[in-house]
Scaffold this motif. Sequence first.
Motif, PDB file in Angstrom:
ATOM      1  N   GLU A 277      10.115 -10.668  -3.181  1.00  0.00           N
ATOM      2  CA  GLU A 277      10.683 -10.765  -1.845  1.00  0.00           C
ATOM      3  C   GLU A 277      10.086  -9.657  -0.976  1.00  0.00           C
ATOM      4  OE1 GLU A 277      12.811 -12.563   1.021  1.00  0.00           O
ATOM      5  OE2 GLU A 277      12.775 -13.209  -1.050  1.00  0.00           O
ATOM      6  N   LEU A 278       9.476 -10.038   0.139  1.00  0.00           N
ATOM      7  CA  LEU A 278       8.856  -9.072   1.046  1.00  0.00           C
ATOM      8  C   LEU A 278       9.769  -8.801   2.229  1.00  0.00           C
ATOM      9  CD1 LEU A 278       5.251 -10.543   1.216  1.00  0.00           C
ATOM     10  CD2 LEU A 278       6.066  -8.695  -0.240  1.00  0.00           C
ATOM     11  N   ASN A 279       9.783  -7.550   2.666  1.00  0.00           N
ATOM     12  CA  ASN A 279      10.536  -7.247   3.877  1.00  0.00           C
ATOM     13  C   ASN A 279       9.652  -7.539   5.096  1.00  0.00           C
ATOM     14  OD1 ASN A 279       8.895  -4.984   4.434  1.00  0.00           O
ATOM     15  ND2 ASN A 279      10.237  -3.634   3.272  1.00  0.00           N
ATOM     16  N   GLU A 280      10.188  -7.392   6.279  1.00  0.00           N
ATOM     17  CA  GLU A 280       9.488  -7.771   7.505  1.00  0.00           C
ATOM     18  C   GLU A 280       8.211  -6.959   7.721  1.00  0.00           C
ATOM     19  OE1 GLU A 280       8.824 -10.261  10.523  1.00  0.00           O
ATOM     20  OE2 GLU A 280      10.534 -10.384   9.179  1.00  0.00           O
ATOM     21  N   MET A 281       8.251  -5.660   7.465  1.00  0.00           N
ATOM     22  CA  MET A 281       7.074  -4.812   7.658  1.00  0.00           C
ATOM     23  C   MET A 281       5.956  -5.212   6.685  1.00  0.00           C
ATOM     24  SD  MET A 281       5.586  -2.317   9.301  1.00  0.00           S
ATOM     25  CE  MET A 281       6.794  -1.281  10.083  1.00  0.00           C
ATOM     26  N   GLU A 282       6.296  -5.526   5.452  1.00  0.00           N
ATOM     27  CA  GLU A 282       5.291  -5.946   4.469  1.00  0.00           C
ATOM     28  C   GLU A 282       4.653  -7.269   4.879  1.00  0.00           C
ATOM     29  OE1 GLU A 282       7.244  -3.895   0.496  1.00  0.00           O
ATOM     30  OE2 GLU A 282       7.832  -5.922   1.064  1.00  0.00           O
ATOM     31  N   LYS A 283       5.453  -8.181   5.386  1.00  0.00           N
ATOM     32  CA  LYS A 283       4.918  -9.459   5.848  1.00  0.00           C
ATOM     33  C   LYS A 283       3.940  -9.248   7.000  1.00  0.00           C
ATOM     34  CE  LYS A 283       8.992 -12.155   4.617  1.00  0.00           C
ATOM     35  NZ  LYS A 283      10.144 -12.903   5.153  1.00  0.00           N
ATOM     36  N   ARG A 284       4.284  -8.383   7.930  1.00  0.00           N
ATOM     37  CA  ARG A 284       3.400  -8.095   9.059  1.00  0.00           C
ATOM     38  C   ARG A 284       2.089  -7.489   8.593  1.00  0.00           C
ATOM     39  NH1 ARG A 284       7.444  -5.245  13.350  1.00  0.00           N
ATOM     40  NH2 ARG A 284       8.848  -7.007  13.575  1.00  0.00           N
ATOM     41  N   MET A 285       2.175  -6.548   7.660  1.00  0.00           N
ATOM     42  CA  MET A 285       0.963  -5.895   7.172  1.00  0.00           C
ATOM     43  C   MET A 285       0.034  -6.890   6.493  1.00  0.00           C
ATOM     44  SD  MET A 285       2.069  -2.192   5.817  1.00  0.00           S
ATOM     45  CE  MET A 285       0.372  -1.646   5.808  1.00  0.00           C
ATOM     46  N   LEU A 286       0.575  -7.763   5.664  1.00  0.00           N
ATOM     47  CA  LEU A 286      -0.261  -8.754   4.993  1.00  0.00           C
ATOM     48  C   LEU A 286      -0.870  -9.732   5.990  1.00  0.00           C
ATOM     49  CD1 LEU A 286       1.670  -9.568   1.720  1.00  0.00           C
ATOM     50  CD2 LEU A 286      -0.484  -8.349   1.974  1.00  0.00           C
ATOM     51  N   TYR A 287      -0.118 -10.095   6.997  1.00  0.00           N
ATOM     52  CA  TYR A 287      -0.622 -11.022   8.002  1.00  0.00           C
ATOM     53  C   TYR A 287      -1.771 -10.401   8.793  1.00  0.00           C
ATOM     54  CZ  TYR A 287      -0.724 -14.161  11.993  1.00  0.00           C
ATOM     55  OH  TYR A 287      -1.125 -15.027  12.965  1.00  0.00           O
ATOM     56  N   GLN A 288      -1.714  -9.094   9.031  1.00  0.00           N
ATOM     57  CA  GLN A 288      -2.702  -8.417   9.853  1.00  0.00           C
ATOM     58  C   GLN A 288      -3.939  -7.960   9.087  1.00  0.00           C
ATOM     59  OE1 GLN A 288      -0.483  -5.279  11.683  1.00  0.00           O
ATOM     60  NE2 GLN A 288       0.588  -6.647  13.067  1.00  0.00           N
ATOM     61  N   THR A 289      -3.922  -8.026   7.775  1.00  0.00           N
ATOM     62  CA  THR A 289      -5.082  -7.574   7.006  1.00  0.00           C
ATOM     63  C   THR A 289      -6.227  -8.561   7.153  1.00  0.00           C
ATOM     64  OG1 THR A 289      -4.224  -8.614   5.002  1.00  0.00           O
ATOM     65  CG2 THR A 289      -3.814  -6.273   5.274  1.00  0.00           C
ATOM     66  N   GLU A 290      -7.421  -8.014   7.159  1.00  0.00           N
ATOM     67  CA  GLU A 290      -8.622  -8.840   7.253  1.00  0.00           C
ATOM     68  C   GLU A 290      -9.260  -8.929   5.878  1.00  0.00           C
ATOM     69  OE1 GLU A 290     -11.324  -7.707  10.294  1.00  0.00           O
ATOM     70  OE2 GLU A 290      -9.719  -7.276  11.705  1.00  0.00           O
ATOM     71  N   GLY A 291      -9.547 -10.111   5.468  1.00  0.00           N
ATOM     72  CA  GLY A 291     -10.194 -10.308   4.178  1.00  0.00           C
ATOM     73  C   GLY A 291      -9.432 -11.316   3.348  1.00  0.00           C
ATOM     74  N   SER A 292     -10.196 -11.982   2.504  1.00  0.00           N
ATOM     75  CA  SER A 292      -9.570 -12.972   1.647  1.00  0.00           C
ATOM     76  C   SER A 292      -9.672 -12.581   0.179  1.00  0.00           C
ATOM     77  CB  SER A 292     -10.217 -14.342   1.865  1.00  0.00           C
ATOM     78  OG  SER A 292     -11.605 -14.254   1.581  1.00  0.00           O
ATOM     79  N   GLU A 293     -10.412 -11.537  -0.108  1.00  0.00           N
ATOM     80  CA  GLU A 293     -10.571 -11.087  -1.478  1.00  0.00           C
ATOM     81  C   GLU A 293      -9.569  -9.989  -1.790  1.00  0.00           C
ATOM     82  OE1 GLU A 293     -14.595  -9.877  -1.720  1.00  0.00           O
ATOM     83  OE2 GLU A 293     -15.366 -11.894  -1.467  1.00  0.00           O
ATOM     84  N   ARG A 294      -9.145  -9.945  -3.011  1.00  0.00           N
ATOM     85  CA  ARG A 294      -8.134  -8.970  -3.441  1.00  0.00           C
ATOM     86  C   ARG A 294      -8.586  -7.536  -3.172  1.00  0.00           C
ATOM     87  NH1 ARG A 294      -4.277  -9.389  -8.291  1.00  0.00           N
ATOM     88  NH2 ARG A 294      -3.568  -7.266  -8.500  1.00  0.00           N
ATOM     89  N   TYR A 295      -9.848  -7.226  -3.477  1.00  0.00           N
ATOM     90  CA  TYR A 295     -10.356  -5.873  -3.278  1.00  0.00           C
ATOM     91  C   TYR A 295     -10.298  -5.471  -1.802  1.00  0.00           C
ATOM     92  CZ  TYR A 295     -13.528  -1.985  -2.800  1.00  0.00           C
ATOM     93  OH  TYR A 295     -14.063  -0.771  -2.470  1.00  0.00           O
ATOM     94  N   ALA A 296     -10.704  -6.363  -0.917  1.00  0.00           N
ATOM     95  CA  ALA A 296     -10.719  -6.057   0.512  1.00  0.00           C
ATOM     96  C   ALA A 296      -9.306  -5.786   1.029  1.00  0.00           C
ATOM     97  CB  ALA A 296     -11.361  -7.201   1.291  1.00  0.00           C
TER      98      ALA A 296
END
Length: 51
Positions: free
Chosen positions: A2-21
């Motif tokens: 379960e992700l909180n709102e800040m975690e969801k925002r951070m994941l949405y804003q990250t650039e990249g599709s690979e785990r390392y990136a």
Amino acid sequence: MELNEMEKRMLYQTEGSERYAILHELTMASRYAKNQDRRKAADSLIKSWMV
């Protein structure tokens, strides 16, 4: 997981599709974030992905 709102925002804003990136970007966000909540969210996401 379960992700909180800040975690969801951070994941949405990250650039990249690979785990390392994504992990690299979260690490940089954790290291240089001025906002304590943002830093905690990045740390939490990093720990959950490192399992």
